[in-house]
Write an enzyme that holds these catalytic residues in place. Structure first.
Site: not given
Length: 319
Positions: A12-13, A41, A52, A68, A73, A91, A159, A171
């Protein structure tokens, strides 16, 4: 104009949030922390960290995006807040309502902003849906059907693992549950029925089906799965009509979408980037814009409370 730091450089990032920050007006992607520096990178930040904590110690970082796995979270959100950073967290914000409440208290004590990254809530269609219902465009809502069937996770994906906060309910179920709660004006429901399937014994849920009752108002049939047969549907029916979101009901963005309301013209929406809208809103709010659209933490807490109730119902074997 704020400098952003990412904790995590997962899918997602990489696919959504980093491009959103780079495309947005104002925000800058200052740093990314990831266990694999090559993945960090690839997001094209000014700095890369493999720890972190080092990112949280960077005084240039104003806003931390937590990308994460779900069970990580709370600890990293709270560490970021205590380090004086504003936080946008993927989320579900927490695995339980108690976690959400604890994070909310930490944000309040630190004087920093905490926002759940429910990105679809920034899409103009989602905002129109909530606005139409609030204004009584279909009268009083008495029934909702909401379903989100998503792709099956790859082997080894978090997941699949309940210890990491995996499963369909956390999810894709999150989207369907939150839409049902919004349709009923963010009232707390009662779980009437809940059923789950699993990929294998001990795994997280592969599918969940829930009947929610909103006392004195009506019911919501909510379903979700991560089995590969992709489908997203939503309809809210009221005393004076109904509203339907054309599929995909929740993850519209890269393609045009539509909303149909009884007694109103069909509304069409061009392709959007709700991730960018979310990033820009959070960035603006941190900069002092009190009109910036944010998802209230009270709604995040109610979603978590509802998911708690579903899991409690299943644990008791109430059917």
């Amino acid at each position: 104009m704020a400098d952003w730091g990412f904790l995590g450089a997962g899918s997602i990032a990489a696919s959504s949030l980093a491009p959103a920050v780079h495309a947005a007006h104002g925000p800058r992607l200052h740093a990314v922390a990831a266990t694999d520096p090559r993945r960090a990178r690839a997001l094209d930040p000014a700095r890369v960290y493999t720890d972190y904590g080092e990112l949280l110690d960077d005084p240039a970082v104003d806003i931390v995006y937590v990308a994460l796995h779900n069970s990580a979270h709370r600890p990293w959100v709270e560490r970021a807040l205590r380090a004086g950073k504003h936080v946008l967290c993927e989320k579900p914000l927490g695995l339980t309502a108690a976690e959400v409440a604890a994070m909310t208290a930490t944000a309040r004590a630190s004087g920093r902003l905490l926002v759940e990254a429910a990105w679809n809530r920034w899409h103009p269609r989602t905002r129109d849906l909530e606005g139409l219902i609030t204004r009584g465009a279909i009268g009083t809502v008495h029934s909702v059907t909401a379903r989100f069937d998503g792709l099956a996770p790859a082997p080894g994906n978090y997941r699949l693992d309940p210890a990491l906060g995996g499963g369909a309910l956390y999810d894709v179920g999150y989207y369907a549950v939150s839409a049902a709660l919004a349709a009923f004006g963010w009232r707390a429901p009662r779980v009437v029925r809940a059923e789950q399937d699993h990929w294998r014994p001990g795994s997280a849920d592969s599918a969940t089906r829930v009947l929610l009752e909103f006392p004195g108002r009506g019911t919501a049939e909510v379903g979700c799965s991560l089995l590969g047969a992709v489908a997203e549907t939503f309809t809210a029916t009221g005393t004076d009509g109904s509203i339907t979101l054309a599929p995909p009901a929740y993850c519209a963005g890269s393609a045009p979408s539509a909303l149909t309301a009884t007694g109103a013209d069909r509304r069409h929406y061009p392709a959007q980037n709700p991730y960018r809208l979310m990033v820009e809103a959070v960035d603006a709010a941190v900069g002092g814009d009190t009109a910036a659209h944010l998802v209230p933490l009270a709604q995040s807490h109610l979603i978590a409370t509802t998911l708690d109730a579903v899991r409690g119902h299943l644990a008791r074997g109430d059917g």
